[in-house]
Design a protein around this motif. Structure first.
Motif, PDB file in Angstrom:
ATOM      1  N   ALA A  64      11.875  20.548  32.063  1.00 46.27           N
ATOM      2  CA  ALA A  64      12.580  20.866  30.825  1.00 46.27           C
ATOM      3  C   ALA A  64      11.746  20.430  29.624  1.00 46.27           C
ATOM      4  CB  ALA A  64      13.940  20.177  30.793  1.00 46.27           C
ATOM      5  N   VAL A  65      11.669  21.262  28.608  1.00 42.83           N
ATOM      6  CA  VAL A  65      10.881  20.970  27.412  1.00 42.83           C
ATOM      7  C   VAL A  65      11.632  19.964  26.540  1.00 42.83           C
ATOM      8  CG1 VAL A  65       9.815  21.927  25.344  1.00 42.83           C
ATOM      9  CG2 VAL A  65       9.801  23.238  27.467  1.00 42.83           C
ATOM     10  N   LEU A  66      11.002  18.826  26.281  1.00 47.11           N
ATOM     11  CA  LEU A  66      11.612  17.789  25.458  1.00 47.11           C
ATOM     12  C   LEU A  66      11.156  17.865  24.004  1.00 47.11           C
ATOM     13  CD1 LEU A  66      11.234  14.741  27.861  1.00 47.11           C
ATOM     14  CD2 LEU A  66      13.201  16.263  27.602  1.00 47.11           C
ATOM     15  N   LYS A  67       9.852  18.096  23.805  1.00 58.61           N
ATOM     16  CA  LYS A  67       9.280  18.115  22.465  1.00 58.61           C
ATOM     17  C   LYS A  67       8.155  19.147  22.401  1.00 58.61           C
ATOM     18  CE  LYS A  67      10.161  13.236  21.344  1.00 58.61           C
ATOM     19  NZ  LYS A  67       9.557  11.961  20.867  1.00 58.61           N
ATOM     20  N   HIS A  68       7.754  19.432  21.189  1.00 57.12           N
ATOM     21  CA  HIS A  68       6.565  20.243  20.939  1.00 57.12           C
ATOM     22  C   HIS A  68       5.619  19.394  20.094  1.00 57.12           C
ATOM     23  CE1 HIS A  68       8.240  24.001  22.511  1.00 57.12           C
ATOM     24  NE2 HIS A  68       9.387  23.633  21.946  1.00 57.12           N
ATOM     25  N   ARG A  69       4.355  19.323  20.499  1.00 58.60           N
ATOM     26  CA  ARG A  69       3.391  18.539  19.731  1.00 58.60           C
ATOM     27  C   ARG A  69       2.142  19.375  19.466  1.00 58.60           C
ATOM     28  NH1 ARG A  69       1.882  14.970  24.624  1.00 58.60           N
ATOM     29  NH2 ARG A  69       3.357  13.497  23.699  1.00 58.60           N
ATOM     30  N   GLN A  70       1.446  19.004  18.420  1.00 63.90           N
ATOM     31  CA  GLN A  70       0.191  19.660  18.109  1.00 63.90           C
ATOM     32  C   GLN A  70      -0.878  19.220  19.104  1.00 63.90           C
ATOM     33  OE1 GLN A  70      -0.746  18.713  14.081  1.00 63.90           O
ATOM     34  NE2 GLN A  70       0.880  19.969  13.206  1.00 63.90           N
ATOM     35  N   PRO A  71      -1.839  20.093  19.425  1.00 60.72           N
ATOM     36  CA  PRO A  71      -2.907  19.685  20.340  1.00 60.72           C
ATOM     37  C   PRO A  71      -3.689  18.509  19.766  1.00 60.72           C
ATOM     38  CG  PRO A  71      -2.911  22.074  20.015  1.00 60.72           C
ATOM     39  CD  PRO A  71      -1.965  21.497  19.006  1.00 60.72           C
ATOM     40  N   PRO A  72      -4.235  17.648  20.609  1.00 60.59           N
ATOM     41  CA  PRO A  72      -4.991  16.495  20.095  1.00 60.59           C
ATOM     42  C   PRO A  72      -6.269  16.937  19.395  1.00 60.59           C
ATOM     43  CG  PRO A  72      -5.256  16.681  22.465  1.00 60.59           C
ATOM     44  CD  PRO A  72      -4.214  17.675  22.078  1.00 60.59           C
ATOM     45  N   ARG A  73      -6.735  16.130  18.494  1.00 60.98           N
ATOM     46  CA  ARG A  73      -8.025  16.350  17.833  1.00 60.98           C
ATOM     47  C   ARG A  73      -9.081  15.550  18.598  1.00 60.98           C
ATOM     48  NH1 ARG A  73      -6.430  17.577  12.346  1.00 60.98           N
ATOM     49  NH2 ARG A  73      -8.583  17.446  11.641  1.00 60.98           N
ATOM     50  N   TRP A  74     -10.263  16.109  18.770  1.00 58.12           N
ATOM     51  CA  TRP A  74     -11.322  15.467  19.548  1.00 58.12           C
ATOM     52  C   TRP A  74     -12.381  14.888  18.608  1.00 58.12           C
ATOM     53  CZ3 TRP A  74     -11.448  15.340  24.983  1.00 58.12           C
ATOM     54  CH2 TRP A  74     -10.414  16.042  25.613  1.00 58.12           C
ATOM     55  N   PHE A  75     -12.785  13.650  18.902  1.00 54.90           N
ATOM     56  CA  PHE A  75     -13.765  12.960  18.062  1.00 54.90           C
ATOM     57  C   PHE A  75     -14.932  12.467  18.914  1.00 54.90           C
ATOM     58  CE2 PHE A  75      -9.965  12.923  15.575  1.00 54.90           C
ATOM     59  CZ  PHE A  75     -10.400  13.006  14.260  1.00 54.90           C
ATOM     60  N   ARG A  76     -16.121  12.614  18.343  1.00 57.83           N
ATOM     61  CA  ARG A  76     -17.349  12.137  18.985  1.00 57.83           C
ATOM     62  C   ARG A  76     -17.604  10.695  18.551  1.00 57.83           C
ATOM     63  NH1 ARG A  76     -21.371  15.635  20.562  1.00 57.83           N
ATOM     64  NH2 ARG A  76     -22.879  14.322  19.459  1.00 57.83           N
ATOM     65  N   LEU A  77     -17.570   9.790  19.507  1.00 50.10           N
ATOM     66  CA  LEU A  77     -17.865   8.380  19.258  1.00 50.10           C
ATOM     67  C   LEU A  77     -19.269   8.098  19.778  1.00 50.10           C
ATOM     68  CD1 LEU A  77     -14.744   8.523  19.061  1.00 50.10           C
ATOM     69  CD2 LEU A  77     -14.677   6.220  19.992  1.00 50.10           C
ATOM     70  N   SER A  78     -20.190   7.813  18.857  1.00 46.90           N
ATOM     71  CA  SER A  78     -21.602   7.636  19.205  1.00 46.90           C
ATOM     72  C   SER A  78     -21.955   6.157  19.243  1.00 46.90           C
ATOM     73  CB  SER A  78     -22.500   8.364  18.193  1.00 46.90           C
ATOM     74  OG  SER A  78     -22.196   9.750  18.165  1.00 46.90           O
ATOM     75  N   TYR A  79     -22.536   5.737  20.363  1.00 45.79           N
ATOM     76  CA  TYR A  79     -22.906   4.334  20.575  1.00 45.79           C
ATOM     77  C   TYR A  79     -24.425   4.205  20.702  1.00 45.79           C
ATOM     78  CZ  TYR A  79     -17.990   3.383  21.671  1.00 45.79           C
ATOM     79  OH  TYR A  79     -16.627   3.265  21.619  1.00 45.79           O
ATOM     80  N   LEU A  80     -24.965   3.183  20.059  1.00 47.33           N
ATOM     81  CA  LEU A  80     -26.371   2.837  20.180  1.00 47.33           C
ATOM     82  C   LEU A  80     -26.470   1.730  21.232  1.00 47.33           C
ATOM     83  CD1 LEU A  80     -29.212   3.345  18.801  1.00 47.33           C
ATOM     84  CD2 LEU A  80     -28.713   1.287  17.478  1.00 47.33           C
ATOM     85  N   VAL A  81     -27.008   2.046  22.404  1.00 46.86           N
ATOM     86  CA  VAL A  81     -27.049   1.094  23.522  1.00 46.86           C
ATOM     87  C   VAL A  81     -28.470   0.535  23.637  1.00 46.86           C
ATOM     88  CG1 VAL A  81     -26.714   0.767  26.007  1.00 46.86           C
ATOM     89  CG2 VAL A  81     -25.207   2.310  24.722  1.00 46.86           C
ATOM     90  N   THR A  82     -28.595  -0.769  23.522  1.00 47.87           N
ATOM     91  CA  THR A  82     -29.896  -1.437  23.576  1.00 47.87           C
ATOM     92  C   THR A  82     -29.827  -2.615  24.541  1.00 47.87           C
ATOM     93  OG1 THR A  82     -29.220  -2.710  21.621  1.00 47.87           O
ATOM     94  CG2 THR A  82     -30.651  -0.798  21.259  1.00 47.87           C
TER      95      THR A  82
END
Length: 235
Positions: free
Chosen positions: A70-88
């Motif tokens: 059963a449908v309880l809610k309607h939500r907007q699709p998630p937004r995708w973010f690029r998280l960039s890491y400097l690994v040393t």
């Protein structure tokens, strides 16, 4: 969401080839002060850039359903973010740093996709897998030389690790209550009155109602047939 990605990346880097090595994994900015305080081998994963992956943006809404469908809610699709890491890697000898970077690379290369069941908190609750890329082509506007200059340190060999994570979008819209009672139809007679007119009803079936699969429960297309009352039908 960002702190949850930090947690996942730190756990992955600290595992794999570095399991039991005692090498610390730090998320602090690798500044001169941080380097001066370090007294043991370490891997640093510094988050230096966050930006939306607009190619993944979607429009419209998606339904939120319960275990019965059963449908309880309607939500907007998630937004995708690029998280960039400097690994040393940080040790006293360059050769040791290269060995540590090789171990990190061997650990991350097989992890191109992070499954939803290994993601914590709200990130895992979305039920979406998360892509991870390592040492790919840098698409951010800032160069590594600019990053090291801003940190006040000297340029070191590093791995560019990018985690593209979903972020829940707001708001959510409540859906109307599910239909639990069937519709009833009465047909007027030739004289325009309802007197003596039989009633035809349609029994509503819930999404997971076992009756929907029982004999005579549904007709073609998954709909319950109309059941008319006994007696003569209107002409």
């Amino acid at each position: 969401m960002i702190h949850e990605v930090d947690e996942v990346l730190k756990r992955i880097i600290g595992g794999g080839a570095l399991t039991g090595s005692g090498v610390d994994v730090s998320l602090e900015a690798p500044t001169r002060d941080w380097a001066a305080r370090r007294n043991a081998p370490a891997i640093n994963a510094y988050l230096y850039d966050i930006r939306e992956d607009v190619a993944r943006r979607q429009r419209g809404t998606t339904p939120v359903v319960d275990d019965r469908g059963a449908v309880l809610k309607h939500r907007q699709p998630p937004r995708w973010f690029r998280l960039s890491y400097l690994v040393t890697a940080w040790t006293k000898q360059p050769q040791d740093e290269h060995r540590l970077l090789a171990a990190v690379l061997a650990t991350l290369i097989p992890r191109e996709i992070l499954a939803a069941d290994e993601l914590p908190g709200s990130l895992g609750a979305l039920g979406l897998s998360v892509p991870l890329t390592v040492a790919g082509t840098q698409t951010e506007s800032r160069s590594l030389a600019e990053i090291w200059s801003a940190l006040g340190g000297e340029l070191k060999p590093s791995l560019d690790v990018v985690v593209t994570a979903p972020f829940p979008a707001a708001p959510e819209y409540d859906a109307g209550p599910p239909v639990t009672e069937g519709a009833a139809v009465r047909v007027r007679g030739i004289d325009g009155t309802l007197e003596g007119s039989p009633e035809r009803s349609h029994r509503s079936l819930r999404p997971a109602d076992p009756a929907s699969t029982s004999a005579g429960g549904t007709g073609s297309g998954g709909r319950a047939p109309f059941r008319g009352s006994e007696g003569p039908q209107p002409r």
